[in-house]
Design an enzyme around this catalytic site. Structure first.
Site, PDB file in Angstrom:
ATOM      1  N   LYS A   1       0.848  -1.203   0.000  1.00  0.00           N
ATOM      2  CA  LYS A   1       0.000   0.000   0.000  1.00  0.00           C
ATOM      3  C   LYS A   1       0.883   1.252   0.000  1.00  0.00           C
ATOM      4  O   LYS A   1       0.617   2.213  -0.722  1.00  0.00           O
ATOM      5  CB  LYS A   1      -0.908   0.015   1.249  1.00  0.00           C
ATOM      6  CG  LYS A   1      -2.036  -0.990   1.174  1.00  0.00           C
ATOM      7  CD  LYS A   1      -2.751  -1.174   2.510  1.00  0.00           C
ATOM      8  CE  LYS A   1      -3.758  -2.327   2.361  1.00  0.00           C
ATOM      9  NZ  LYS A   1      -4.307  -2.825   3.589  1.00  0.00           N
TER      10      LYS A   1
ATOM     11  N   GLN B   1      -5.281  -2.010   9.720  1.00  0.00           N
ATOM     12  CA  GLN B   1      -4.925  -3.263   9.045  1.00  0.00           C
ATOM     13  C   GLN B   1      -5.409  -4.463   9.872  1.00  0.00           C
ATOM     14  O   GLN B   1      -5.135  -4.550  11.062  1.00  0.00           O
ATOM     15  CB  GLN B   1      -3.396  -3.317   8.856  1.00  0.00           C
ATOM     16  CG  GLN B   1      -2.900  -4.499   8.067  1.00  0.00           C
ATOM     17  CD  GLN B   1      -3.306  -4.436   6.596  1.00  0.00           C
ATOM     18  OE1 GLN B   1      -3.231  -3.392   5.966  1.00  0.00           O
ATOM     19  NE2 GLN B   1      -3.736  -5.564   6.056  1.00  0.00           N
TER      20      GLN B   1
ATOM     21  N   ASP C   1     -11.722   1.670   3.784  1.00  0.00           N
ATOM     22  CA  ASP C   1     -11.954   0.226   3.682  1.00  0.00           C
ATOM     23  C   ASP C   1     -13.448  -0.084   3.557  1.00  0.00           C
ATOM     24  O   ASP C   1     -13.819  -1.245   3.359  1.00  0.00           O
ATOM     25  CB  ASP C   1     -11.389  -0.502   4.913  1.00  0.00           C
ATOM     26  CG  ASP C   1     -10.085  -1.231   4.603  1.00  0.00           C
ATOM     27  OD1 ASP C   1      -9.752  -1.359   3.410  1.00  0.00           O
ATOM     28  OD2 ASP C   1      -9.413  -1.670   5.548  1.00  0.00           O
TER      29      ASP C   1
END
Ligand code: NAP
Length: 278
Positions: free
Chosen positions: A48, A92, A115
């Site tokens: 990322k 994460q 997300d």
């Protein structure tokens, strides 16, 4: 059989995005919170970061120790929510067991939730309202669109009902006028469903669960699974034997995976535009 090439589509999407970012001379920013030191997470975060930096975005990697308290995480999320220099925020996964995943995810303000996992964004997706959508499911729809696969009226079968992949896909396909069937670990006679699919999406995490006899001739197969065995990656679909029966198929690696990170950066750019009224 033709390959649904996630690497190619990712490159095209990111080139387009880089042009926009360069032309407008902007610097969208992404903050990633990592708790603990999971080895797969380390790889995903590096990926990322690399993609964000190449695009000209700002990237902040915030690390917490495995034994940190929930309050420390929530306080940091509050700080990022209120920081105008931060656009996208994500935590994460997986996170240590002593922390409440739902509480932490929902603390991210929905407008910065790149997300797409907050209850607000999930609810909006179900109601077909504009929102930030989970990256892997969004990447699957984008890959189909960019490859010229028409979705309305298609018989779509999704194997797997996780909140990260299967569930958002149900809404995305329904919102695109497909007829959707969802299968899971308690489904009896999986093959009876999969072999009727015009578009089959498999997100389970079991190497070669889907064999040649389980797919319809000339169908489209999307393999989301990532199974790392003895250092090699396998999908959930028996690619070598299925590929000659179907019209389009994603490889593993190189199919859905690259699309996920591309959609994340698209979401970061969307947040920047929304927050700056551009
Ligand atoms: P997950 O949360 O573990 O969910 C797995 C789903 O598969 C569950 O709904 C489960 O049913 C179902 N299932 C398990 N065994 C089954 C069986 N024998 N037949 C039919 N369904 C079965 O997994 P996930 O997070 O969605 O991830 C799935 C896979 O995709 C993993 O390999 C993961 O690494 C990969 N993945 C890839 C990407 C990418 O970017 N390429 C992104 C995310 C995930 P129940 O609900 O009944 O338990």
């Amino acid at each position: 059989m033709t390959l649904l090439d996630g690497i190619k589509v990712k490159k095209e999407l990111l080139n387009e995005l880089k042009n926009k970012i360069d032309t407008k001379n902007i610097k969208p920013s992404l903050a990633v919170i990592q708790i603990g030191n999971d080895s797969a997470s380390n790889i995903y975060i590096k990926n990322k970061e690399k993609t964000a930096i190449n695009l000209g975005c700002k990237f902040e990697h915030i690390k917490f120790k495995e034994d940190c308290t929930e309050k420390e995480i929530l306080d940091k999320i509050d700080e990022l929510n209120n920081n105008n220099d931060v656009d996208g925020i994500l935590v994460q996964m997986p996170i240590p067991k002593h922390l409440n995943e739902k509480t932490i995810q929902n603390r991210i303000i929905s407008t910065k939730d790149v997300d797409g996992l907050t209850d607000i964004n999930v609810g909006k997706l179900i109601n077909n309202k504009k929102c930030l959508v989970s990256c892997t499911p969004q990447g699957i729809i984008k890959l189909l669109e960019e490859s010229g696969v028409s979705i309305p009226g298609k018989n779509v079968v999704i194997v797997g009902r996780s909140k990260l992949v299967g569930k958002p896909l149900i809404s995305l396909f329904l919102n695109n006028d497909a007829t959707v069937t969802v299968c899971h670990s308690k489904t009896n006679n999986l093959k009876e469903f999969t072999k009727n699919a015009d578009i089959l999406v498999v997100a389970v995490g079991k190497k070669h669960l889907i064999t040649e006899d389980m797919v319809k001739k000339d169908s489209v197969v999307i393999d989301v699974g990532i199974n790392r065995i003895d250092g090699k990656l396998y999908g959930d679909v028996d690619y070598e034997n299925v590929k000659n029966k179907v019209s389009l198929i994603t490889p593993v690696p190189g199919g859905v995976g690259p699309m996920t990170v591309a959609m994340l950066l698209c979401n970061v750019n969307t947040v920047y535009k929304n927050l700056n009224n551009k």
